[in-house]
Design an enzyme around this catalytic site. Structure first.
Site, mmCIF file in Angstrom:
data_model
loop_
_atom_site.group_PDB
_atom_site.id
_atom_site.type_symbol
_atom_site.label_atom_id
_atom_site.label_comp_id
_atom_site.label_asym_id
_atom_site.label_seq_id
_atom_site.Cartn_x
_atom_site.Cartn_y
_atom_site.Cartn_z
ATOM 1 C CB THR A 1 25.968 -17.251 18.847
ATOM 2 O OG1 THR A 1 25.232 -17.258 20.044
ATOM 3 C CG2 THR A 1 27.051 -18.296 18.939
ATOM 4 C CE LYS B 1 29.723 -23.639 16.878
ATOM 5 N NZ LYS B 1 30.284 -24.510 15.867
ATOM 6 C CG ASN C 1 20.614 -32.286 13.528
ATOM 7 O OD1 ASN C 1 19.466 -32.732 13.683
ATOM 8 N ND2 ASN C 1 20.849 -31.015 13.278
ATOM 9 C CG ASN D 1 27.826 -38.305 15.214
ATOM 10 O OD1 ASN D 1 27.168 -37.470 14.604
ATOM 11 N ND2 ASN D 1 27.988 -38.272 16.533
ATOM 12 C CE1 TYR E 1 26.408 -24.035 18.492
ATOM 13 C CE2 TYR E 1 25.632 -21.756 18.507
ATOM 14 C CZ TYR E 1 26.162 -22.838 17.830
ATOM 15 O OH TYR E 1 26.452 -22.721 16.492
ATOM 16 C CB SER F 1 28.042 -18.970 15.674
ATOM 17 O OG SER F 1 26.783 -18.383 15.891
HETATM 18 P P1 NAD Z 1 23.747 -29.562 11.283
HETATM 19 O O1 NAD Z 1 23.299 -30.134 12.572
HETATM 20 O O2 NAD Z 1 22.870 -29.694 10.098
HETATM 21 O O3 NAD Z 1 25.195 -30.140 10.916
HETATM 22 C C1 NAD Z 1 26.098 -30.604 11.880
HETATM 23 C C2 NAD Z 1 26.549 -31.984 11.442
HETATM 24 O O4 NAD Z 1 27.490 -32.476 12.405
HETATM 25 C C3 NAD Z 1 25.401 -33.005 11.394
HETATM 26 O O5 NAD Z 1 25.461 -33.720 10.174
HETATM 27 C C4 NAD Z 1 25.654 -33.906 12.583
HETATM 28 O O6 NAD Z 1 25.206 -35.234 12.347
HETATM 29 C C5 NAD Z 1 27.159 -33.821 12.695
HETATM 30 N N1 NAD Z 1 27.673 -34.103 14.045
HETATM 31 C C6 NAD Z 1 27.196 -33.653 15.237
HETATM 32 N N2 NAD Z 1 27.936 -34.151 16.248
HETATM 33 C C7 NAD Z 1 28.909 -34.901 15.678
HETATM 34 C C8 NAD Z 1 29.964 -35.679 16.190
HETATM 35 N N3 NAD Z 1 30.198 -35.782 17.504
HETATM 36 N N4 NAD Z 1 30.774 -36.336 15.334
HETATM 37 C C9 NAD Z 1 30.566 -36.271 13.999
HETATM 38 N N5 NAD Z 1 29.560 -35.558 13.451
HETATM 39 C C10 NAD Z 1 28.740 -34.889 14.290
HETATM 40 O O7 NAD Z 1 24.087 -28.028 11.571
HETATM 41 P P2 NAD Z 1 24.443 -26.854 10.560
HETATM 42 O O8 NAD Z 1 23.367 -25.852 10.662
HETATM 43 O O9 NAD Z 1 24.829 -27.382 9.253
HETATM 44 O O10 NAD Z 1 25.705 -26.261 11.312
HETATM 45 C C11 NAD Z 1 27.022 -26.597 10.935
HETATM 46 C C12 NAD Z 1 28.003 -25.842 11.813
HETATM 47 O O11 NAD Z 1 27.769 -24.443 11.686
HETATM 48 C C13 NAD Z 1 27.885 -26.158 13.307
HETATM 49 O O12 NAD Z 1 29.183 -26.138 13.855
HETATM 50 C C14 NAD Z 1 27.081 -24.996 13.838
HETATM 51 O O13 NAD Z 1 27.362 -24.759 15.201
HETATM 52 C C15 NAD Z 1 27.584 -23.859 12.970
HETATM 53 N N6 NAD Z 1 26.631 -22.752 12.834
HETATM 54 C C16 NAD Z 1 25.351 -22.995 12.426
HETATM 55 C C17 NAD Z 1 24.452 -21.939 12.306
HETATM 56 C C18 NAD Z 1 23.020 -22.184 11.920
HETATM 57 O O14 NAD Z 1 22.177 -21.334 12.196
HETATM 58 N N7 NAD Z 1 22.682 -23.286 11.253
HETATM 59 C C19 NAD Z 1 24.885 -20.648 12.574
HETATM 60 C C20 NAD Z 1 26.198 -20.423 12.965
HETATM 61 C C21 NAD Z 1 27.071 -21.502 13.097
HETATM 62 C C1 WQD Z 2 15.590 -15.569 14.371
HETATM 63 C C2 WQD Z 2 14.594 -14.521 14.830
HETATM 64 C C3 WQD Z 2 13.652 -14.951 17.004
HETATM 65 C C4 WQD Z 2 11.523 -18.584 15.979
HETATM 66 C C5 WQD Z 2 20.154 -18.936 16.303
HETATM 67 C C6 WQD Z 2 21.294 -19.167 17.242
HETATM 68 C C7 WQD Z 2 22.568 -18.663 16.623
HETATM 69 C C8 WQD Z 2 22.782 -19.263 15.230
HETATM 70 C C9 WQD Z 2 21.572 -19.131 14.371
HETATM 71 C C10 WQD Z 2 24.161 -21.209 15.444
HETATM 72 C C11 WQD Z 2 14.745 -14.150 16.310
HETATM 73 C C12 WQD Z 2 12.587 -15.009 15.933
HETATM 74 C C13 WQD Z 2 12.295 -17.441 15.892
HETATM 75 C C14 WQD Z 2 10.132 -18.447 16.183
HETATM 76 C C15 WQD Z 2 10.393 -16.057 16.205
HETATM 77 N N1 WQD Z 2 23.033 -20.665 15.300
HETATM 78 N N2 WQD Z 2 11.742 -16.212 16.014
HETATM 79 N N3 WQD Z 2 9.611 -17.190 16.277
HETATM 80 O O1 WQD Z 2 18.092 -16.869 17.417
HETATM 81 O O2 WQD Z 2 18.966 -15.409 15.518
HETATM 82 O O3 WQD Z 2 20.069 -17.545 16.035
HETATM 83 O O4 WQD Z 2 20.420 -19.624 15.069
HETATM 84 O O5 WQD Z 2 25.208 -20.690 15.666
HETATM 85 O O6 WQD Z 2 23.587 -19.032 17.505
HETATM 86 O O7 WQD Z 2 21.042 -18.453 18.451
HETATM 87 O O8 WQD Z 2 17.877 -17.591 14.994
HETATM 88 O O9 WQD Z 2 16.060 -18.525 13.632
HETATM 89 O O10 WQD Z 2 16.048 -18.960 16.111
HETATM 90 O O11 WQD Z 2 15.562 -16.671 15.276
HETATM 91 O O12 WQD Z 2 9.859 -14.959 16.329
HETATM 92 O O13 WQD Z 2 9.378 -19.424 16.296
HETATM 93 O O14 WQD Z 2 13.279 -15.078 14.707
HETATM 94 O O15 WQD Z 2 13.145 -14.348 18.154
HETATM 95 O O16 WQD Z 2 14.477 -12.790 16.421
HETATM 96 P P1 WQD Z 2 18.703 -16.763 16.083
HETATM 97 P P2 WQD Z 2 16.352 -18.031 14.991
#
Ligand code: NAD
Ligand code: WQD
Length: 356
Positions: free
Chosen positions: A131, A160, A39, A36, A156, A129
């Site tokens: 997380t 998950k 982001n 959608n 969040y 994740s």
């Molecule tokens: P992102 O925000 O770039 O991608 C998510 C996509 O989903 C976006 O394109 C957004 O527009 C779309 N979206 C959001 N809500 C929606 C909805 N209701 N319907 C349809 N589309 C929708 O994020 P990302 O970093 O690519 O993350 C992708 C997945 O991986 C997510 O599920 C996120 O939770 C998970 N994840 C991300 C990280 C990270 O650090 N980036 C880490 C672990 C897990």
């Molecule tokens: C990394 C390290 C911060 C910003 C998050 C989500 C996790 C996953 C990935 C989706 C940490 C430090 C950060 C800054 C800093 N997402 N930091 N200054 O927190 O490991 O994970 O994104 O699932 O769920 O919690 O990633 O990139 O935010 O931080 O010092 O301005 O960098 O403290 O140690 P994080 P991050």
């Protein structure tokens, strides 16, 4: 190449979803994206086409919209599996708006699983994740195996874990249904061409995108959250994995599920197994940029943990997948993307990159 199947990718215009779509196409799959664009932008589809020669079919559909989602499945009876990325992912925002996070992340996943059931699609790969582990250091389990007790520390992370449970239960309930729960550690980097990368719509909060903003002058300095951790330099440790390695992990999971139809639902860590501190990352990215980047020391960020480093052996052995790219290449690729595309996907990439 004969098609390997047709995969519905939710959230396929986003950061990890767009890289996974690219890898799917390069591996011979057909891809249909549902996103959608809350982001992301449709421009990511053009970049995928530039790099693969194929533009995935795209539906601007919200995953919480059951009728619209069912319509996509009805239009495409050829769909053989789903990779589910679509979600809200800002940890801080999830504390402020838990209902919105449960509605989109958990509600959207249930709507998706229902549409899959309606259309007899039985394979799902899910973006979980690291997380979900919460603070693994308190269990003395670093690097973190999949058997580590789960205990997310924010809404969040709770969504998950909730989705993992829903998928597990659905795989038990439906005969022949298979699920891969992929627990990502910290995704990093961009495409080495410099024309595809992370392009969030709001203010970034992750370390590397923030460092990139410092390097391009959009931000004066980086704030380092805490130098009193029990690490070699006092800053917190994470497992940064190149987004292309992460994307390839999804192809390996799909193949595993296809080759093991009796799998039910299983979980795999996708990480490198190597931890890096915040100072290590500042050093590595400064090297890519070619100059020192300014930072200031701040107190710890609420909710942060000392160490999230994966034990990736299970994915290495069972999926035959291993992170291959280096931290240096993630930093180099991120810098190539950030320095050449200051407006992200709101600008066309420089001609010289397209000519390469
Ligand atoms: P992102 O925000 O770039 O991608 C998510 C996509 O989903 C976006 O394109 C957004 O527009 C779309 N979206 C959001 N809500 C929606 C909805 N209701 N319907 C349809 N589309 C929708 O994020 P990302 O970093 O690519 O993350 C992708 C997945 O991986 C997510 O599920 C996120 O939770 C998970 N994840 C991300 C990280 C990270 O650090 N980036 C880490 C672990 C897990
Ligand atoms: C990394 C390290 C911060 C910003 C998050 C989500 C996790 C996953 C990935 C989706 C940490 C430090 C950060 C800054 C800093 N997402 N930091 N200054 O927190 O490991 O994970 O994104 O699932 O769920 O919690 O990633 O990139 O935010 O931080 O010092 O301005 O960098 O403290 O140690 P994080 P991050």
């Amino acid at each position: 190449m004969a098609s390997q199947g047709t995969i519905l990718v939710t959230g396929g215009c986003g950061y990890i979803g767009s890289f996974t779509t690219l890898e799917l196409i390069l591996a011979g799959y057909d891809v249909i994206i549902v996103d959608n664009l809350t982001n992301s932008s449709e421009e990511s589809l053009n970049r995928i086409e530039l790099l693969s020669g194929k533009k995935p079919k795209f539906y601007n559909v919200d995953v919480t919209d059951g009728p619209a989602l069912n319509n996509v499945f009805s239009n495409h009876p050829e769909i053989t599996g789903v990779i589910h990325f679509a979600a809200l992912k800002a940890v801080g925002e999830s504390v402020e708006k838990p209902l919105e996070y449960y509605r989109v992340n958990v509600g959207g996943s249930i709507t998706l699983l229902q549409a899959m059931e309606n259309h007899d699609v039985k394979t799902i790969v899910f973006s979980s994740s690291a997380t979900v582990y919460g603070d693994a250091t308190k269990h003395n389990l670093i690097p973190i195996p999949e058997t580590c007790p789960l205990g997310p520390t924010n809404p969040y992370g709770n969504t998950k874990l909730a989705i993992e449970l829903v998928i597990r239960d659905q795989c038990v309930a439906r005969k022949g249904m298979t699920g891969a729960l992929l627990r990502y550690f910290n995704p990093a980097g961009a495409h080495p061409s410099g024309i595809m990368g992370e392009d969030p719509q709001g203010v970034p909060y992750n370390l590397l995108p923030l460092l990139a903003q410092v390097a391009t002058g959009k931000r004066e300095k980086l704030q380092v959250f805490g130098t009193d951790y029990d690490s070699h330099d006092g800053t917190a440790i994470r497992d940064y994995i190149h987004v292309i390695d992460l994307a390839k992990g999804h192809i390996a999971a799909l193949k595993y599920l296809k080759d093991h139809p009796d799998t039910g639902c299983r979980e795999w860590n996708l990480g490198t197994g190597k931890g890096s501190t915040v100072f290590d990352m500042i050093k590595a990215f400064s090297k890519s940029v070619g100059r020192d980047l300014p930072y200031e020391i701040k107190p710890r960020r609420a909710g942060d943990v000392l160490d999230l480093t994966a034990k990736p052996n299970k994915a290495n052995e069972e999926l035959g997948w291993k992170a291959e790219k280096t931290l240096e290449s993630a930093c180099d690729d991120l810098w190539k993307w950030a320095s050449n595309n200051p407006q992200g996907y709101r600008q066309q990439p420089p001609q010289e990159l397209l000519a390469m």
